[in-house]
Write a protein that holds these residues in place. Sequence first.
Motif, PDB file in Angstrom:
ATOM      1  N   GLU A  95       0.828  -1.205   0.000  1.00 50.27           N
ATOM      2  CA  GLU A  95       0.000   0.000   0.000  1.00 50.27           C
ATOM      3  C   GLU A  95       0.864   1.256   0.000  1.00 50.27           C
ATOM      4  N   GLU A  96       1.944   1.234   0.761  1.00 51.87           N
ATOM      5  CA  GLU A  96       2.828   2.395   0.800  1.00 51.87           C
ATOM      6  C   GLU A  96       3.484   2.641  -0.548  1.00 51.87           C
ATOM      7  N   VAL A  97       3.935   1.546  -1.193  1.00 53.22           N
ATOM      8  CA  VAL A  97       4.528   1.680  -2.524  1.00 53.22           C
ATOM      9  C   VAL A  97       3.499   2.230  -3.512  1.00 53.22           C
ATOM     10  N   SER A  98       2.278   1.720  -3.450  1.00 52.95           N
ATOM     11  CA  SER A  98       1.212   2.179  -4.349  1.00 52.95           C
ATOM     12  C   SER A  98       0.943   3.663  -4.159  1.00 52.95           C
ATOM     13  N   ASP A  99       0.907   4.109  -2.891  1.00 52.23           N
ATOM     14  CA  ASP A  99       0.686   5.533  -2.620  1.00 52.23           C
ATOM     15  C   ASP A  99       1.814   6.378  -3.181  1.00 52.23           C
ATOM     16  N   ARG A 100       3.058   5.895  -3.019  1.00 51.05           N
ATOM     17  CA  ARG A 100       4.202   6.664  -3.523  1.00 51.05           C
ATOM     18  C   ARG A 100       4.165   6.773  -5.038  1.00 51.05           C
ATOM     19  N   VAL A 101       3.761   5.690  -5.704  1.00 53.55           N
ATOM     20  CA  VAL A 101       3.669   5.706  -7.163  1.00 53.55           C
ATOM     21  C   VAL A 101       2.596   6.694  -7.623  1.00 53.55           C
ATOM     22  N   ARG A 102       1.443   6.657  -6.946  1.00 51.32           N
ATOM     23  CA  ARG A 102       0.366   7.583  -7.315  1.00 51.32           C
ATOM     24  C   ARG A 102       0.792   9.027  -7.107  1.00 51.32           C
ATOM     25  N   ASN A 103       1.438   9.303  -5.971  1.00 49.92           N
ATOM     26  CA  ASN A 103       1.875  10.667  -5.681  1.00 49.92           C
ATOM     27  C   ASN A 103       2.927  11.124  -6.683  1.00 49.92           C
ATOM     28  N   SER A 104       3.838  10.217  -7.042  1.00 50.90           N
ATOM     29  CA  SER A 104       4.870  10.554  -8.012  1.00 50.90           C
ATOM     30  C   SER A 104       4.256  10.838  -9.376  1.00 50.90           C
ATOM     31  N   ALA A 105       3.281  10.027  -9.755  1.00 58.11           N
ATOM     32  CA  ALA A 105       2.613  10.229 -11.047  1.00 58.11           C
ATOM     33  C   ALA A 105       1.877  11.558 -11.063  1.00 58.11           C
ATOM     34  N   ALA A 106       1.240  11.911  -9.943  1.00 58.29           N
ATOM     35  CA  ALA A 106       0.516  13.188  -9.871  1.00 58.29           C
ATOM     36  C   ALA A 106       1.472  14.354  -9.988  1.00 58.29           C
ATOM     37  N   GLU A 107       2.680  14.210  -9.389  1.00 55.97           N
ATOM     38  CA  GLU A 107       3.658  15.294  -9.435  1.00 55.97           C
ATOM     39  C   GLU A 107       4.194  15.509 -10.848  1.00 55.97           C
ATOM     40  N   GLU A 108       4.323  14.420 -11.629  1.00 53.72           N
ATOM     41  CA  GLU A 108       4.928  14.525 -12.945  1.00 53.72           C
ATOM     42  C   GLU A 108       3.893  14.711 -14.055  1.00 53.72           C
ATOM     43  N   ARG A 109       2.642  14.451 -13.790  1.00 56.76           N
ATOM     44  CA  ARG A 109       1.619  14.463 -14.823  1.00 56.76           C
ATOM     45  C   ARG A 109       1.160  15.874 -15.154  1.00 56.76           C
ATOM     46  N   VAL A 110       0.788  16.071 -16.402  1.00 55.13           N
ATOM     47  CA  VAL A 110       0.124  17.297 -16.834  1.00 55.13           C
ATOM     48  C   VAL A 110      -1.365  16.997 -16.907  1.00 55.13           C
ATOM     49  N   PHE A 111      -2.156  17.747 -16.162  1.00 57.19           N
ATOM     50  CA  PHE A 111      -3.610  17.559 -16.173  1.00 57.19           C
ATOM     51  C   PHE A 111      -4.196  18.570 -17.151  1.00 57.19           C
ATOM     52  N   ARG A 112      -4.957  18.081 -18.137  1.00 63.54           N
ATOM     53  CA  ARG A 112      -5.392  18.916 -19.258  1.00 63.54           C
ATOM     54  C   ARG A 112      -6.895  19.187 -19.188  1.00 63.54           C
ATOM     55  N   ILE A 113      -7.220  20.458 -19.057  1.00 61.91           N
ATOM     56  CA  ILE A 113      -8.612  20.894 -18.953  1.00 61.91           C
ATOM     57  C   ILE A 113      -8.983  21.654 -20.221  1.00 61.91           C
ATOM     58  N   GLY A 114     -10.074  21.244 -20.846  1.00 64.25           N
ATOM     59  CA  GLY A 114     -10.612  22.001 -21.970  1.00 64.25           C
ATOM     60  C   GLY A 114     -11.767  22.874 -21.501  1.00 64.25           C
TER      61      GLY A 114
END
Length: 237
Positions: free
Chosen positions: A12-31
């Motif tokens: 669970e801790e690894v999963s949380d870290r992966v999600r947080n890392s993905a959120a930090e690196e991701r570009v969220f695109r709003i139209g």
Amino acid sequence: LRDARPLLQHAEEVSDRVRNSAAEERVFRIGAMDSAATGLIPQLVHDFHEVVPGLEVLLVEDKSAKLLPKLLTGALDIAIVRPPMTPQPAIEFEFLLDEPTVVALPPGHPLAAHEQLRVEDLNEVPMIVPSPRSRPHSYNLTMQLFLDASLQPNIAQQAEEKQTIVNMVGADIGAAIVPYWTSRIAVQGVAYRPLVNDAGDLVCELPLSAAWVKGSHDHLRDDLMTLLRSKLEEYSH
């Protein structure tokens, strides 16, 4: 069981870290279609940055008809649009609000002396209307308002972009019925007055919806929608 518990906790801790890392690196695109991009999105993005610090948010402004295909291709994560006239089975729509309408008046126009206007006040006034092909909601609203009042609009010009319409109003080509948030476009001399019905209520017939690909899962989109639902009344004022 004793051996399994720490393994599950670690997973669970690894999963949380992966999600947080993905959120930090991701570009969220709003139209967003134009009036929403002018009035709703700036407040929403400001507050979303506080919910998800460090997230890069990309705003794509375009007509609703051009934003919806971008959802299906994955070029957008969410879009704020006018819902289409025809069904879109692959896209989920959540109604947000009916945007009020205002009348944009040329510089020095006598109707600017009124605090609010009815459609009857615009009888014989030259009107600038949106293109029916690219902006069917706004075009149909203008035509229907005149029809309901048993009037024929005096159409002086058609245009596609709200900025162009307001600039034409500023050039004294005519008046225009536009969404409320368009009134934030500052053009020298242009006056905006609320459009009301016979009962004195604001004319609110321009629906605004959030849209995303049906069946898709995105925790950032869910966070944005939770924020939007909680603050929609505040944003709409």
